[in-house]
Design a protein around this motif. Structure first.
Motif, PDB file in Angstrom:
ATOM      1  N   UNK A 137       0.748  -1.222   0.019  1.00 35.92           N
ATOM      2  CA  UNK A 137       0.146   0.115  -0.062  1.00 35.92           C
ATOM      3  C   UNK A 137       0.806   1.381   0.116  1.00 35.92           C
ATOM      4  N   UNK A 138       2.089   1.115   0.274  1.00 35.86           N
ATOM      5  CA  UNK A 138       3.139   2.279   0.277  1.00 35.86           C
ATOM      6  C   UNK A 138       2.962   3.045   1.237  1.00 35.86           C
ATOM      7  N   UNK A 139       2.336   2.603   2.458  1.00 38.27           N
ATOM      8  CA  UNK A 139       2.167   3.528   3.644  1.00 38.27           C
ATOM      9  C   UNK A 139       3.668   3.791   4.198  1.00 38.27           C
ATOM     10  N   UNK A 140       4.663   2.759   3.926  1.00 41.25           N
ATOM     11  CA  UNK A 140       5.812   3.082   4.493  1.00 41.25           C
ATOM     12  C   UNK A 140       6.408   4.107   4.251  1.00 41.25           C
TER      13      UNK A 140
ATOM     14  N   UNK B 215      -3.485   8.748   6.356  1.00 39.75           N
ATOM     15  CA  UNK B 215      -2.803   9.640   5.525  1.00 39.75           C
ATOM     16  C   UNK B 215      -2.788   9.156   3.936  1.00 39.75           C
ATOM     17  N   UNK B 216      -2.605   7.719   3.755  1.00 40.08           N
ATOM     18  CA  UNK B 216      -2.555   7.297   2.420  1.00 40.08           C
ATOM     19  C   UNK B 216      -3.909   7.259   1.724  1.00 40.08           C
ATOM     20  N   UNK B 217      -4.925   7.298   2.525  1.00 39.09           N
ATOM     21  CA  UNK B 217      -6.326   7.261   2.145  1.00 39.09           C
ATOM     22  C   UNK B 217      -6.535   8.638   1.734  1.00 39.09           C
TER      23      UNK B 217
ATOM     24  N   UNK C 244       0.810   3.328  12.648  1.00 40.13           N
ATOM     25  CA  UNK C 244       0.107   2.505  11.450  1.00 40.13           C
ATOM     26  C   UNK C 244      -1.125   3.096  11.193  1.00 40.13           C
ATOM     27  N   UNK C 245      -2.127   3.516  12.217  1.00 40.04           N
ATOM     28  CA  UNK C 245      -3.324   3.988  11.438  1.00 40.04           C
ATOM     29  C   UNK C 245      -3.320   5.373  10.936  1.00 40.04           C
ATOM     30  N   UNK C 246      -2.508   6.026  11.596  1.00 39.36           N
ATOM     31  CA  UNK C 246      -2.141   7.464  11.049  1.00 39.36           C
ATOM     32  C   UNK C 246      -1.504   7.293   9.616  1.00 39.36           C
TER      33      UNK C 246
END
Length: 411
Positions: free
Chosen positions: A8-11, A194-196, A188-190
């Motif tokens: 998901x590239x949230x990294x 942010x990605x969303x 993690x949820x943050x």
């Protein structure tokens, strides 16, 4: 979770640090490394030659079974390496005993307390308990027949071993099997939020939902009313399980329903999980450590008893009414006690509430559990996704770069 973070590239919005080690204790606070790889098994001086061979044969069997399951063929000399279906459906503790990994000191288990820092609660530094509680990370007592629903099956234990060993040394700067987010797991949820937002989603902080909007004719859900009295309409609602939608009185069709609070708990014999963090993940001052202890318990009294027993094993706990940290340090030096001093602690209880399904078009998410690898939570999340978007891929691979995401935000 790491696979999903990368996919998901949230990294892009997170940093991680390696958890340096996993340990077990003899019940008196003496910690020893958990031999969780080929190299650490051979270096471990506490394991006998026979125990090392048992572990290596067992891991070789697991690897062969996974290769067969993945279509990699049979075993050596034409013999299959796969584990039988009967064994896969048996309890993992029975299978480990069958493989010759039974604990030699099992009869003394109830008189000993030990733990694995960063993983889970253990009882003895021998292969049987290493595999069950430090590597497969079983959450509950695996010998208590009264709580059969908590017994780990062999097929699930094998999957956990595969996950653990595929995680060891995956990243060059993280030799162990686990990593931890800088600033804590709240990142993690943050990061996902942010990605969303980059992808067009909207989320609002500090705006409670007061009630549901109901269709007067059909009695079905149609939207929500916020604390600001703004009304939002949708076809579906994803609801936390801590909220309960009460059933309507007979012969009535209200246009709103107030939220209640769930109060359902699970009662299981549990293990204790211990995770110790240092200042390099920005959760405490330099020179100090933050330690989390958690247990699923039948009630508050049992939970407090379990956690305080582990605290007394791990730390030097100042006597109530002592004259300060200086004297506490002197007491440790005089008695030869090298345990770290406990400066402050707090205990809280989180109910494992379950949602009561009373309306169509309302989907429930599970309460967070004690799993360190989020397996159940991710499985439930994907199930919710499929209910909303049947047949679509869960988090399809993104082709956008970080620069593209930034441009999308500006647009």
């Amino acid at each position: 979770m790491i696979d999903l973070i990368l996919k998901s590239e949230v990294n892009q919005y997170m940093e991680f640090k390696s958890i340096d080690g996993s340990f077990i204790s003899d019940g008196e606070g003496n910690l020893e490394n958990v031999p969780d790889s080929r190299s650490t098994i051979f270096k471990d001086r506490k394991l006998s030659f026979t125990e090392k061979n048992q572990l290596m044969r067992f891991f070789k069997l697991v690897q062969g079974h996974l290769e067969v399951a993945a279509g990699g063929g049979g075993g050596e000399s034409g013999e299959s390496k796969s584990i039988s279906e009967q064994d896969l459906e048996s309890s993992f503790v029975e299978f480990l005993s069958k493989m010759g990994l039974s604990p030699k000191l099992k009869s003394h288990r109830s008189n000993s307390l030990s733990l694995s820092v960063s993983h889970s609660f253990l009882f003895f530094a021998i292969p049987f308990w290493i595999i069950l509680y430090a590597i497969a990370m079983a959450d509950y007592d695996q010998e208590n027949g009264d709580v059969y629903r908590s017994v780990l099956k062999t097929k699930d234990g094998i999957e956990r071993l595969a996950l653990y060993h595929s995680s060891v040394g995956r990243f060059p700067n993280a030799p162990g099997a686990m990593i931890y987010p800088v600033y804590g797991q709240g990142e993690l949820p943050q990061a996902f939020c942010r990605r969303a937002a980059v992808k067009g989603c909207i989320y609002v902080l500090r705006m409670p939902v007061n009630s549901l909007l109901m269709d007067k004719a059909s009695g079905s859900y149609k939207g929500v009313c916020l604390a600001s009295e703004q009304e939002l309409f949708s076809h579906k609602l994803i609801l936390a399980p801590s909220f309960v939608v009460p059933s309507p009185p007979p012969h009535s069709s209200p246009d709103t329903r107030d939220f209640g609070s769930a109060n359902t708990t699970e009662k299981l014999v549990t293990a204790i999980h211990v995770l110790q963090l240092s200042s390099n993940v920005a959760v405490c001052p330099s020179g100090m450590f933050l330690t989390y202890l958690s247990a699923i318990c039948e009630d508050d009294i049992q939970g407090n008893k379990l956690l305080h027993a582990a605290i007394n094993v791990l730390f030097h706990v100042p006597v109530s009414g002592s004259s300060g940290d200086h004297n506490s340090s002197e007491d440790q030096s005089e008695t030869g006690n090298e345990k770290p001093a406990l400066l402050w602690s707090a205990v809280y209880t989180q109910e494992l509430a379950k949602f009561q399904d009373v309306l169509d078009n309302i989907i429930c998410t599970p309460m967070p559990d004690a799993s360190p690898y989020y397996h159940d939570l991710l499985g439930a999340t994907e199930k919710v996704f499929q209910e909303l978007y049947s047949g679509e891929e869960f988090f399809p691979k993104s082709t956008s770069s970080e620069e593209g995401a930034g441009q999308e935000r500006e647009d």
